[in-house]
Design an enzyme around this catalytic site. Structure first.
Site: not given
Length: 276
Positions: A145, A221, A254
């Protein structure tokens, strides 16, 4: 430098240290996994950069990377995601301030006093690791991320310094998404030209070194369309003739469940590059 944790793990040692950082002008923490091979030889290093709200703990407790590092004989170093402390600027939001350093050198007060995570990751931390641990100067870098953004930009900005780079669910175009726009405005100011030096989609357009970029992305995600947008980096890399592989993983979100599912493939990828 002070060791504050040590745990036997997969034949090696998972350790955590704190030290005074010149780059951020304060205390920083990092975790280091030393595989069994490090007992009698120097081994290469994979640096891991974590995402928003994380510390050095998230990766070492959730990803399960130690088993793969032991198999391939790699040290893995995972640092905190920002400077911290009572005197360090902060914000009530999760996506700005402590826990959200974005791996850049801030130029706008009050952030500019301590938020120099780019210098810490690219220069100070590797120097520290190479001085105090049984490692070679062969390096790889990866992250998740915000940390995926950091890994890509640090590698692209330092040709010849890393043997390989990969990312899970990275923020590939922070100049174009809400997370990045908020952080960059605060840390770097409103001149978007200054943002380009910390945006992988911009950096790849002029990169002299064609270091292959590997991105793993879950298609479930929740941030895929709003914050991550890997297609932007894919298009920029294609236009620049830069090697790029995007692996879309069906059903994955995610979370660290996603990272844990494929971290073994990434460690093997980096091990091959580091040994090559």
């Amino acid at each position: 430098m002070e060791r504050i944790e040590r745990h036997a793990c997969c034949g090696g040692w998972q350790e955590v240290y704190r030290h005074r950082s010149t780059a951020v002008d304060g205390e920083m923490r990092f975790a280091i996994y030393l595989p069994p091979q490090a007992e009698d030889q120097k081994v290469p290093v994979l640096y891991w950069l974590s995402g928003l709200t994380c510390t050095e703990q998230n990766f070492i407790t959730k990803a399960g990377a130690q088993r793969h590092a032991a198999e391939h004989g790699l040290v893995i170093v995972a640092c905190d995601t920002s400077p911290r402390g009572e005197n360090v600027a902060n914000d009530d939001a999760y996506d700005l301030g402590q826990g959200a350093g974005f791996y850049l050198n801030a130029t706008v007060a009050p952030w500019s006093q301590h938020y120099r995570m780019y210098d810490y990751v690219a220069h100070e931390l590797p120097k520290l690791i190479e001085q105090h641990f049984p490692v070679t100067d062969q390096r790889a870098i990866s992250g998740h991320s915000m940390g995926g953004h950091g890994a890509l930009t640090v590698a692209l900005k330092n040709p010849g310094r890393y043997c390989s780079v990969s990312a899970f669910s990275p923020i590939v175009a922070p100049s174009c998404v809400p997370w990045g726009e908020k952080a960059f405005t605060a840390y770097l100011g409103t001149d978007r030209e200054t943002w380009r030096t910390y945006d992988a989609t911009e950096l790849v357009k002029t990169a002299n070194e064609k270091l292959p970029l590997l991105v793993d992305q879950g298609d479930a995600d929740e941030f895929l369309q709003t914050q991550l947008r890997p297609e932007l980096l894919q298009a920029a890399a294609k236009a620049a003739g830069h090697p790029f592989e995007l692996r879309l993983r069906a059903g994955y979100d995610h979370s660290y469940y996603f990272v844990a599912s494929f971290i073994g493939e990434h460690v093997a990828y980096h091990a091959a590059a580091l040994r090559g």
